[in-house]
Design a protein around this motif. Structure first.
Motif, PDB file in Angstrom:
ATOM      1  N   GLU A   1       0.828  -1.205   0.000  1.00 17.57           N
ATOM      2  CA  GLU A   1       0.000   0.000   0.000  1.00 17.57           C
ATOM      3  C   GLU A   1       0.862   1.254   0.000  1.00 17.57           C
ATOM      4  OE1 GLU A   1      -3.725   2.036   2.473  1.00 17.57           O
ATOM      5  OE2 GLU A   1      -2.636   0.319   3.324  1.00 17.57           O
ATOM      6  N   LEU A   2       1.960   1.218   0.743  1.00 19.41           N
ATOM      7  CA  LEU A   2       2.880   2.356   0.759  1.00 19.41           C
ATOM      8  C   LEU A   2       3.463   2.591  -0.634  1.00 19.41           C
ATOM      9  CD1 LEU A   2       4.604   4.486   2.224  1.00 19.41           C
ATOM     10  CD2 LEU A   2       6.205   2.650   2.812  1.00 19.41           C
ATOM     11  N   LYS A   3       3.834   1.529  -1.313  1.00 25.94           N
ATOM     12  CA  LYS A   3       4.375   1.657  -2.665  1.00 25.94           C
ATOM     13  C   LYS A   3       3.338   2.258  -3.607  1.00 25.94           C
ATOM     14  CE  LYS A   3       7.342  -2.437  -2.134  1.00 25.94           C
ATOM     15  NZ  LYS A   3       7.563  -3.847  -2.577  1.00 25.94           N
TER      16      LYS A   3
ATOM     17  N   LYS B   1       8.780   9.892  -5.381  1.00 24.54           N
ATOM     18  CA  LYS B   1       9.829   8.888  -5.489  1.00 24.54           C
ATOM     19  C   LYS B   1      10.010   8.185  -4.140  1.00 24.54           C
ATOM     20  CE  LYS B   1      11.064   9.517  -9.790  1.00 24.54           C
ATOM     21  NZ  LYS B   1      10.904   8.443 -10.811  1.00 24.54           N
ATOM     22  N   LEU B   2      10.116   6.861  -4.188  1.00 25.66           N
ATOM     23  CA  LEU B   2      10.219   6.054  -2.974  1.00 25.66           C
ATOM     24  C   LEU B   2      11.596   5.405  -2.900  1.00 25.66           C
ATOM     25  CD1 LEU B   2       8.844   4.896  -0.455  1.00 25.66           C
ATOM     26  CD2 LEU B   2       7.964   3.037  -1.897  1.00 25.66           C
ATOM     27  N   HIS B   3      12.351   5.794  -1.872  1.00 23.52           N
ATOM     28  CA  HIS B   3      13.703   5.269  -1.659  1.00 23.52           C
ATOM     29  C   HIS B   3      13.716   4.394  -0.413  1.00 23.52           C
ATOM     30  CE1 HIS B   3      18.051   5.066  -1.159  1.00 23.52           C
ATOM     31  NE2 HIS B   3      17.889   5.467   0.084  1.00 23.52           N
ATOM     32  N   MET B   4      14.474   3.290  -0.461  1.00 22.08           N
ATOM     33  CA  MET B   4      14.596   2.420   0.693  1.00 22.08           C
ATOM     34  C   MET B   4      15.959   2.574   1.361  1.00 22.08           C
ATOM     35  SD  MET B   4      14.828  -1.728   1.162  1.00 22.08           S
ATOM     36  CE  MET B   4      13.439  -2.165   0.139  1.00 22.08           C
TER      37      MET B   4
ATOM     38  N   GLY C   1       8.814  -1.826  -6.719  1.00 19.42           N
ATOM     39  CA  GLY C   1       7.970  -0.680  -6.363  1.00 19.42           C
ATOM     40  C   GLY C   1       8.753   0.454  -5.740  1.00 19.42           C
ATOM     41  N   PHE C   2       9.979   0.170  -5.279  1.00 20.81           N
ATOM     42  CA  PHE C   2      10.871   1.233  -4.825  1.00 20.81           C
ATOM     43  C   PHE C   2      11.617   1.780  -6.045  1.00 20.81           C
ATOM     44  CE2 PHE C   2      10.229  -0.847  -0.765  1.00 20.81           C
ATOM     45  CZ  PHE C   2      10.285   0.199   0.145  1.00 20.81           C
TER      46      PHE C   2
ATOM     47  N   VAL D   1      21.188   1.045  -5.779  1.00 20.51           N
ATOM     48  CA  VAL D   1      20.645   0.400  -6.975  1.00 20.51           C
ATOM     49  C   VAL D   1      19.440   1.181  -7.474  1.00 20.51           C
ATOM     50  CG1 VAL D   1      21.446  -1.884  -6.264  1.00 20.51           C
ATOM     51  CG2 VAL D   1      19.155  -1.155  -5.646  1.00 20.51           C
ATOM     52  N   GLY D   2      19.215   1.106  -8.785  1.00 19.72           N
ATOM     53  CA  GLY D   2      18.098   1.811  -9.391  1.00 19.72           C
ATOM     54  C   GLY D   2      18.088   1.604 -10.887  1.00 19.72           C
ATOM     55  N   SER D   3      17.427   2.489 -11.594  1.00 24.69           N
ATOM     56  CA  SER D   3      17.381   2.390 -13.049  1.00 24.69           C
ATOM     57  C   SER D   3      18.747   2.725 -13.633  1.00 24.69           C
ATOM     58  CB  SER D   3      16.328   3.357 -13.608  1.00 24.69           C
ATOM     59  OG  SER D   3      16.762   4.702 -13.423  1.00 24.69           O
ATOM     60  N   ARG D   4      18.933   2.371 -14.905  1.00 26.32           N
ATOM     61  CA  ARG D   4      20.230   2.613 -15.547  1.00 26.32           C
ATOM     62  C   ARG D   4      20.559   4.108 -15.576  1.00 26.32           C
ATOM     63  NH1 ARG D   4      19.267  -0.588 -19.099  1.00 26.32           N
ATOM     64  NH2 ARG D   4      20.424  -2.361 -18.265  1.00 26.32           N
TER      65      ARG D   4
END
Length: 426
Positions: free
Chosen positions: A228-230, A239-242, A264-265, A285-288
């Motif tokens: 639900e948070l995502k 933007k959601l960062h962990m 979802g992050f 880590v993330g998108s290219r």
């Protein structure tokens, strides 16, 4: 004499804050950076040393042990309830070099090298992302992520839990270096939830979520709450960062792959010295495209070390075995906390335990418990705690425990028995 025992219900009635001791300036015995205390970085609580001899003064009263005496006492123990780290730094560096030689690995130049890049890809794949960038520190990794999001959205507000590392342990780096502003979402007493984001009166550019919450004894959102948070962040285009400093320990609770947890992050940071046991380092880590920009910011932060390979090797040579051991640690933590919490004078948070970490609350003074800890170490050869911090509840102190390889030579029953000897000081 008044009965000093108290139930968990009574304790929760005393406070709604169960706060970590680092919130009380000058009274904390936690590591300066908010991480797990280690022999490399932390003095024991109250270590002020024995006063220098003075021929004209009366003989000094016995004081607390010196840092070296404390280290010797700890090294003589056969088991440790809190996480420890090795103090043989020279031997550790030799092991790293020998491991690299056996693997026939060559070093890198400013992060460019097959070995470093292969490890980055391994972590990216494990967490379900396109790319990854090794960072010297987690602080650097997270500041970079939040800065990128702020620049992209032109919104410099970051939603955080009140106990966020950004707020408590980074000397306001988010504000001083990047002109970001944090907004506390939700109460201290539980993890951050979707409703906290939805109800925020401030426009948020990003939200940083710690999994699990260290200052709540490793508490996590339920799987449904996490999803639900995502969704809420995605719907609000936030933007959601962990902050995944202890993400590795969360997997048994969810019973899903790391990639499913991270899905979802927008970005995730993980640590390689917490739980993995490396000498330092982190991964973002993330998108290219996000990681391409992160590398530029790593350079701007001064994080482009000439050779990153020694840090990477320290993590890589332990990584697989460390992750494989975590489910067993979590299982033992459940058993150990049940044994400790069976004594009505003790409160364990959370109960039941959700990771291999938990906090224990006791009535008494930090000084008395530290003295009793040393006595237990000498007599039972079990290290039952590092420090004891004063909470916001008068007369109640807390300590943080984390099941790891330090308990491999002792049973849960004997570990609990040793810990409960602390109550002899109450």
């Amino acid at each position: 004499m008044k009965d000093s025992r108290f139930s968990r219900a009574e304790f929760l009635g005393l406070t709604s804050l169960l706060a970590g001791s680092t919130l009380l300036p000058g009274r904390s015995h936690a590591a300066p950076d908010g991480g797990t205390p280690s022999l490399r970085t932390t003095k024991s609580p109250g270590l002020v040393g024995v006063p220098a001899a003075n021929a004209n003064a009366a003989a000094p009263k016995p004081g607390p042990p010196s840092p070296e005496e404390m280290a010797q006492l700890h090294r003589a123990c056969i088991a440790s309830l809190p996480v420890t780290s090795t103090s043989d730094d020279g031997a550790e560096y030799v092991r790293i070099g020998e491991w690299m030689q056996r693997q026939k690995l060559s070093s890198d130049t400013y992060g460019n090298g097959d070995f470093v890049q292969a490890f980055e890809k391994k972590i990216a794949d494990l967490l379900g992302f396109e790319d990854a960038c090794f960072m010297p520190t987690g602080t650097m990794a997270q500041l970079i992520a939040l800065r990128i999001y702020a620049d992209a959205s032109n919104v410099r507000t970051v939603g955080v839990h009140p106990s966020s590392h950004h707020v408590l342990h980074e000397d306001d780096a988010y504000s001083v270096l990047h002109q970001l502003r944090t907004v506390n979402l939700g109460p201290w007493t539980r993890p951050l939830l979707a409703e906290d984001v939805a109800r925020s009166p401030d426009t948020l550019g990003s939200v940083s979520v710690e999994l699990p919450v260290r200052w709540l004894g490793g508490q996590l959102q339920t799987w449904e709450q996490l999803q639900e948070l995502k969704r809420t962040c995605r719907d609000k285009k936030v933007k959601l960062h962990m902050d995944g400093a202890r993400l590795w320990e969360s997997q048994p609770f969810y019973g899903r792959s790391y990639a499913d947890i991270c899905k979802g992050f927008d970005s995730v940071y993980v640590s390689f010295y917490k739980m993995i046991g490396g000498i330092g380092g982190a991964m973002l880590v993330g998108s290219r495209d996000f990681i391409k920009e992160s590398r530029v910011w790593r350079h701007r932060h001064g994080g482009n070390l000439f050779h990153l390979a020694p840090l990477v090797a320290s993590a890589a040579m332990r990584f697989d075995a460390a992750l494989a051991a975590i489910p067993g640690y979590v299982k033992r933590a459940k058993s150990l906390t049940a044994l400790i919490a069976a004594d009505s004078r003790v409160t364990v948070l959370p109960q039941p335990v959700q990771t291999n970490m938990f906090h224990v609350f006791l009535r008494g003074s930090p000084q008395a418990y530290a003295k009793q800890r040393d006595r237990i170490a000498r007599e039972d050869r079990v290290w039952v705690a590092w420090g004891f911090g004063q909470t916001r509840v008068p007369g109640v102190v807390s300590t943080e425990l984390q099941v790891s390889e330090g308990l491999q030579n002792i049973s849960d029953a004997d570990a609990a028995k040793a810990f409960l000897r602390l109550l002899e000081a109450a």
